[in-house]
Scaffold this motif. Structure first.
Motif, PDB file in Angstrom:
ATOM      1  N   PHE A  14       0.865  -1.307  -0.270  1.00  0.00           N
ATOM      2  CA  PHE A  14       0.145   0.034   0.004  1.00  0.00           C
ATOM      3  C   PHE A  14       1.056   1.199  -0.050  1.00  0.00           C
ATOM      4  CE2 PHE A  14      -3.273  -2.741   2.386  1.00  0.00           C
ATOM      5  CZ  PHE A  14      -4.066  -2.591   1.429  1.00  0.00           C
ATOM      6  N   SER A  15       0.283   2.508  -0.472  1.00  0.00           N
ATOM      7  CA  SER A  15       1.118   3.623  -0.453  1.00  0.00           C
ATOM      8  C   SER A  15       0.961   4.406   0.934  1.00  0.00           C
ATOM      9  CB  SER A  15       0.341   4.403  -1.500  1.00  0.00           C
ATOM     10  OG  SER A  15      -0.765   5.156  -1.081  1.00  0.00           O
ATOM     11  N   LYS A  16       1.591   5.364   1.281  1.00  0.00           N
ATOM     12  CA  LYS A  16       1.282   5.885   2.411  1.00  0.00           C
ATOM     13  C   LYS A  16      -0.064   6.459   2.754  1.00  0.00           C
ATOM     14  CE  LYS A  16       3.367   9.622   5.467  1.00  0.00           C
ATOM     15  NZ  LYS A  16       4.361  10.653   5.435  1.00  0.00           N
ATOM     16  N   GLU A  17      -0.517   7.083   1.709  1.00  0.00           N
ATOM     17  CA  GLU A  17      -1.853   7.501   1.661  1.00  0.00           C
ATOM     18  C   GLU A  17      -2.875   6.375   1.842  1.00  0.00           C
ATOM     19  OE1 GLU A  17      -4.941  10.058  -1.089  1.00  0.00           O
ATOM     20  OE2 GLU A  17      -3.042   9.418  -2.125  1.00  0.00           O
ATOM     21  N   GLU A  18      -2.872   5.278   1.103  1.00  0.00           N
ATOM     22  CA  GLU A  18      -3.693   4.179   1.502  1.00  0.00           C
ATOM     23  C   GLU A  18      -3.618   3.567   2.960  1.00  0.00           C
ATOM     24  OE1 GLU A  18      -3.916   2.197  -3.074  1.00  0.00           O
ATOM     25  OE2 GLU A  18      -1.991   1.884  -1.816  1.00  0.00           O
ATOM     26  N   ARG A  19      -2.479   3.542   3.200  1.00  0.00           N
ATOM     27  CA  ARG A  19      -2.231   3.123   4.748  1.00  0.00           C
ATOM     28  C   ARG A  19      -3.286   4.199   5.864  1.00  0.00           C
ATOM     29  NH1 ARG A  19       4.174   2.199   3.767  1.00  0.00           N
ATOM     30  NH2 ARG A  19       4.090   0.258   2.930  1.00  0.00           N
ATOM     31  N   GLU A  20      -2.905   5.347   5.584  1.00  0.00           N
ATOM     32  CA  GLU A  20      -3.588   6.124   6.511  1.00  0.00           C
ATOM     33  C   GLU A  20      -5.070   6.057   6.399  1.00  0.00           C
ATOM     34  OE1 GLU A  20      -2.027   9.828   5.405  1.00  0.00           O
ATOM     35  OE2 GLU A  20       0.028   9.464   6.483  1.00  0.00           O
ATOM     36  N   ILE A  21      -5.587   6.161   4.979  1.00  0.00           N
ATOM     37  CA  ILE A  21      -7.069   5.941   4.663  1.00  0.00           C
ATOM     38  C   ILE A  21      -7.463   4.578   5.385  1.00  0.00           C
ATOM     39  CG2 ILE A  21      -8.743   5.843   2.952  1.00  0.00           C
ATOM     40  CD1 ILE A  21      -7.182   7.555   1.341  1.00  0.00           C
ATOM     41  N   LEU A  80     -10.662   1.562   9.428  1.00  0.00           N
ATOM     42  CA  LEU A  80     -11.094   0.618  10.519  1.00  0.00           C
ATOM     43  C   LEU A  80     -11.303   0.968  11.714  1.00  0.00           C
ATOM     44  CD1 LEU A  80      -8.186  -1.649   9.123  1.00  0.00           C
ATOM     45  CD2 LEU A  80     -10.684  -2.180   8.966  1.00  0.00           C
ATOM     46  N   ALA A  81     -10.693   2.200  11.995  1.00  0.00           N
ATOM     47  CA  ALA A  81     -10.975   2.684  13.204  1.00  0.00           C
ATOM     48  C   ALA A  81     -12.161   3.300  13.694  1.00  0.00           C
ATOM     49  CB  ALA A  81      -9.698   3.923  13.776  1.00  0.00           C
ATOM     50  N   SER A  82     -12.998   3.593  12.442  1.00  0.00           N
ATOM     51  CA  SER A  82     -14.242   4.314  12.427  1.00  0.00           C
ATOM     52  C   SER A  82     -15.382   3.057  12.292  1.00  0.00           C
ATOM     53  CB  SER A  82     -14.589   5.482  11.547  1.00  0.00           C
ATOM     54  OG  SER A  82     -14.053   4.862  10.210  1.00  0.00           O
ATOM     55  N   GLU A  99       2.157  -5.324   5.911  1.00  0.00           N
ATOM     56  CA  GLU A  99       1.342  -4.082   5.929  1.00  0.00           C
ATOM     57  C   GLU A  99       0.455  -3.760   7.135  1.00  0.00           C
ATOM     58  OE1 GLU A  99       1.171  -1.523   3.612  1.00  0.00           O
ATOM     59  OE2 GLU A  99       2.820  -2.589   2.421  1.00  0.00           O
ATOM     60  N   MET A 100       0.167  -4.677   7.760  1.00  0.00           N
ATOM     61  CA  MET A 100      -0.640  -4.450   8.899  1.00  0.00           C
ATOM     62  C   MET A 100       0.273  -4.018  10.077  1.00  0.00           C
ATOM     63  SD  MET A 100      -3.904  -5.014   8.249  1.00  0.00           S
ATOM     64  CE  MET A 100      -3.498  -4.334   6.714  1.00  0.00           C
ATOM     65  N   LYS A 101       1.524  -4.499   9.999  1.00  0.00           N
ATOM     66  CA  LYS A 101       2.523  -3.857  10.930  1.00  0.00           C
ATOM     67  C   LYS A 101       2.928  -2.436  10.718  1.00  0.00           C
ATOM     68  CE  LYS A 101       5.767  -6.893  11.681  1.00  0.00           C
ATOM     69  NZ  LYS A 101       7.081  -7.629  11.358  1.00  0.00           N
ATOM     70  N   GLU A 102       2.844  -2.044   9.535  1.00  0.00           N
ATOM     71  CA  GLU A 102       3.390  -0.401   9.074  1.00  0.00           C
ATOM     72  C   GLU A 102       1.896   0.381   9.542  1.00  0.00           C
ATOM     73  OE1 GLU A 102       5.794   0.921   7.414  1.00  0.00           O
ATOM     74  OE2 GLU A 102       6.923  -1.058   7.197  1.00  0.00           O
ATOM     75  N   ILE A 103       0.832  -0.172   9.291  1.00  0.00           N
ATOM     76  CA  ILE A 103      -0.405   0.435   9.594  1.00  0.00           C
ATOM     77  C   ILE A 103      -0.547   0.443  11.359  1.00  0.00           C
ATOM     78  CG2 ILE A 103      -2.843   0.682   9.494  1.00  0.00           C
ATOM     79  CD1 ILE A 103      -2.560  -0.483   6.644  1.00  0.00           C
ATOM     80  N   PHE A 104      -0.523  -0.396  11.765  1.00  0.00           N
ATOM     81  CA  PHE A 104      -0.872  -0.629  13.280  1.00  0.00           C
ATOM     82  C   PHE A 104       0.382  -0.851  14.385  1.00  0.00           C
ATOM     83  CE2 PHE A 104      -4.808  -2.008  11.026  1.00  0.00           C
ATOM     84  CZ  PHE A 104      -5.628  -1.065  11.882  1.00  0.00           C
ATOM     85  N   GLY A 105       1.344  -1.139  13.783  1.00  0.00           N
ATOM     86  CA  GLY A 105       2.603  -1.515  14.547  1.00  0.00           C
ATOM     87  C   GLY A 105       2.742  -2.984  14.893  1.00  0.00           C
ATOM     88  N   ALA A 106       3.955  -3.222  15.308  1.00  0.00           N
ATOM     89  CA  ALA A 106       4.111  -4.700  15.578  1.00  0.00           C
ATOM     90  C   ALA A 106       3.577  -5.370  16.578  1.00  0.00           C
ATOM     91  CB  ALA A 106       5.874  -4.757  15.674  1.00  0.00           C
TER      92      ALA A 106
END
Length: 794
Positions: A650-657, A662-664, A686-693
């Motif tokens: 995913f791109s950085k933008e895609e990860r943030e979106i 998911l949070a909402s 990708e999940m590690k990049e989005i939410f952390g290890a």
């Protein structure tokens, strides 16, 4: 044998689906209750006696044939007792020709090796009972008893069926017996309006034809002429020395008569009465009608779907209390014949041979599909059939009746006009998207098939990633069912689509100069005869034939995973056509777009949603749209289905979106197609990049997700399929029950991400493939239903 199949197709058939879908559960219930009725009627000595004492062997044999055809174990008490009764009456003691014939058929069906001496004895007796009176219209037929020099077509039909089954299990019948029988059926067909093409009960003493016309006897005539001509015919491929000769011409006279007979049945079709006979012998007629439909490989007779209409009629006629079918006094026999229609007629379809163009080029080897189906039946121990499908008239539903579409010939299968090309390509694309498989074989006298089929596939799959590529020796097709010797391998090309190689093409074999120098596998299948009456082939020829059959079995095993659905099951496919129903009040699920194979299993999510609505009652929107994270529609969907088999990022933008989504309250349900490690690793990264290890954790077996708390299933274990390869041996699939392997990420005390490293999508596609590790379809459906119900509550 279906030697003259092509010429049965000269007249137009109108394809109209019967309006009433068959409920598989009702069919199974009718069969089980009918079986139980027959077993309840069995006498203490093992017999069924609803006919005269002279026919006690016949009625008993008919009941045994019906029971075993309906799935009764050959070792059950009912069958054992009946066979003990039957083998006590051998030869002339069995009674009249009806009984001798039916007894022979029962011996062949239950245990041909054990009863081979009795089968041989009965064959000799039937041959001696055949009327042999040159110049007589009765020559070549049979009567109730020998010595009368008179015949009827009913006794003659059963005698032919018995001799045919004997030949199928290796007991040879004299050529002269077959030749006389062939002439008998050829010459007893009626000629002259309005009875042209029909057969009746008794041959006319005044010349050719019969004294009347009947639906039951016309079906008997068609089946008997197919059998006798097929046994005597050498086929369209022969062997001279060590040379294989393909494309031999066929007997047009028999083919013309079959065409006339089939047209008469189509014009007089009924499942409510025996045409030509006032209100009698309905079940006898339906039993014969099923045989014609099966032997001619027709789903339709004229405009009628004969199995669906006949089954619907039988379901209405059966006694709902005791499960029997009644017409006159012979309840046991009528019930047995009704059961034979239901059971034999519902045999699963292995493949459909595609009829295209105006001439015979699609069917240069008329027995190829029949012979390869026969070898699959023997090897897999499954009774099967095959069909002919007219490419100009078939819609997607017609195509989906067969797990494999088989193209063959030496002329281009591509329709003539762009409009026809677009329509045909759209139907084939939809067929592939719903789990179908296409197999094509070019003939060794190819003119334009090779170029035409490649062009057709470009119309069907125009995307650049869907080109043909040569299948390497590691591909499962080389060992899915039979290990092919290296010196017998030939170039095979394929197109990967969905969860597997969904198009397989065997082009002409060419030498270094470009000249075609080997017979096609279609020609080799033609040589792989059911009856090898002319002795063994030379070793060099037999090796080629064996390899050709092995390649065919491998392709079919790969395409079907040897898991076939009966006709009544095909009538209710998981995939329903899209409609224009209102979108209000429906659950929406989309497929998340990414670069790692988001479109590999295009029907997985839709199949899940259709099944959910049909079986759970949740209104859903079945069109699972492919949506990107940065697309305008992304936030419109509360649930996303995600799968793939390749690396992606995913791109950085895609990860943030995605994190905000998911949070909402958004939800993501993910699986690795065929348990692909590349996709699993990419998704975890990708999940590690989005939410952390450390955020993705195993989901415990006692989690509420796996319970029936939300109206789903209490899941303790799921069935997992694992392909196993052993060098030099066919691929096998092991199935075992395991605890679900799931991982998830919780957001606000709910699972927002659920991930399965084991395949779910290919199971939902119903594309059973030997090479794919993952859950079975039932397991994938149960797990996915629980996930979907969880998202609605959370």
């Amino acid at each position: 044998m279906r030697v003259f199949l092509i010429l049965l197709l000269f007249f137009c058939l109108v394809f109209e689906l019967y309006s009433q879908d068959i409920d598989p559960q009702q069919v199974r219930l009718a069969i089980e209750q009918g079986k139980q009725f027959l077993k309840n009627c069995q006498k203490s000595n093992g017999s069924w006696n609803d006919a005269s004492s002279e026919e006690r062997c016949g009625s008993t044999a008919l009941a045994v044939i019906a029971l075993v055809s309906c799935g009764e174990s050959r070792d059950s008490a009912a069958v054992r007792n009946a066979m003990n009764f039957l083998r006590a009456f051998t030869g002339k003691e069995a009674g009249r020709n009806y009984s001798i014939a039916l007894q022979t058929m029962a011996f062949c069906l239950v245990d041909p090796d054990k009863y081979r001496p009795l089968i041989s004895k009965n064959v000799a007796l039937l041959e001696s009972n055949q009327v042999r009176q040159n110049g007589s219209p009765h020559d070549g037929g049979w009567d109730y008893t020998p010595g009368t020099q008179r015949t009827d077509l009913s006794n003659s039909q059963f005698s032919i069926l018995a001799l045919y089954e004997a030949e199928r299990v290796g007991v040879k019948v004299r050529d002269d017996t077959w030749r006389r029988a062939y002439r008998y059926w050829r010459d007893t067909q009626n000629v002259g309006f309005p009875s042209t093409g029909s057969w009746g009960y008794v041959p006319s003493d005044g010349g050719k034809g019969c004294t009347d016309q009947r639906g039951s006897m016309t079906c008997a005539g068609l089946a008997s002429l197919i059998i006798t001509s097929g046994v005597l015919d050498k086929g369209s491929a022969t062997v001279e020395g060590e040379k294989i000769i393909c494309f031999k011409p066929q007997d047009k006279l028999a083919a013309d008569k079959l065409t006339l007979g089939f047209k008469w049945i189509a014009d007089h079709f009924s499942v409510s009465k025996n045409p030509g006979v006032d209100g009698t012998y309905l079940y006898y007629y339906l039993y014969a009608l099923e045989r014609v439909g099966r032997m001619t490989n027709r789903r339709f007779i004229g405009k009628h779907d004969w199995y669906r209409e006949g089954t619907d009629k039988l379901l209405h006629l059966r006694d709902k209390v005791d499960g029997s079918w009644r017409e006159g006094a012979f309840i046991d026999s009528q019930t047995a014949m009704a059961l034979l229609f239901l059971s034999k007629g519902r045999r699963p379809v292995l493949l459909a041979k595609m009829q295209y163009g105006d001439g015979e080029t699609w069917n240069l080897h008329p027995n190829d599909a029949n012979n390869i189906t026969f070898h699959a039946e023997k090897r897999w121990n499954i009774d099967m059939t095959w069909q002919v499908v007219d490419t100009g008239r078939a819609d997607v539903d017609d195509l989906l009746q067969s797990p494999v579409l088989y193209f063959s010939g030496n002329q281009s299968p591509l329709p003539a006009t762009d409009r026809e090309k677009r329509l045909f390509a759209r139907n084939l694309r939809s067929y592939l998207e719903q789990g179908g498989f296409i197999m094509a074989v070019a003939q060794s006298n190819d003119k334009s098939f090779d170029a035409g089929f490649r062009d057709l596939m470009r119309w069907v799959l125009p995307e650049p990633e869907y080109g043909f590529s040569l299948l390497e020796r590691s591909h499962p097709i080389w060992s899915a069912d039979v290990v092919i010797d290296p010196d017998q391998m030939r170039p095979i090309e394929g197109i990967n689509f969905g969860c597997r190689t969904s198009v397989v093409y065997i082009p002409p074999v060419r030498d270094k100069s470009g000249r075609i120098d080997a017979p096609s596998v279609s020609c080799l299948w033609e040589l792989a005869k059911i009856f090898q009456r002319d002795g063994a082939y030379p070793v060099v020829v037999q090796r080629q034939v064996d390899a050709g059959v092995g390649i065919g079995l491998n392709i079919l095993a790969y395409a079907t995973n040897r898991e076939l659905r009966t006709k009544d099951q095909m009538a209710r496919d998981l995939s329903k056509s899209d409609t224009n129903e209102t979108r209000r009040g429906r659950v929406f699920v989309a497929v998340l777009e990414h670069s790692g194979g988001a479109s590999v299993a295009p029907r997985a999510a839709s199949n899940l949603l259709n099944w959910t609505e049909a079986n759970i009652g949740i209104p859903v929107e079945s069109r699972a749209e492919l949506v990107s994270v940065t697309g305008k529609k992304f936030l419109d969907y509360p649930v996303y289905f995600m799968h793939g088999r390749s690396n992606f990022k995913f791109s950085k933008e895609e990860r943030e979106i995605l994190k905000r989504y998911l949070a909402s309250g958004g939800f993501l349900y993910v699986n690795s197609i065929c348990s692909a490690k590349a996709f699993t690793e990419s998704f975890q990264n990708e999940m590690k990049e989005i939410f952390g290890a450390g955020m993705m954790a195993p989901i415990r077996s006692d989690d509420e997700l796996l319970s029936d708390k939300f109206g789903g299933y209490a899941i303790k274990t799921l069935e997992l399929r694992t392909p196993e390869r052993t060098p030099g041996k066919p691929i096998t699939t092991q199935k075992r029950n395991v605890e679900p392997e799931l991982y998830g990420i919780k957001v606000n005390d709910r699972w927002a991400v659920i991930f399965s490293p084991n395949d779910i999508s290919c199971a939902l596609e119903s594309a059973g493939t030997l090479e794919c590790r993952g859950y079975t379809r039932d397991a994938a459906l149960k797990l996915s239903i629980n996930v979907l119900l969880y998202t609605l509550e959370k």
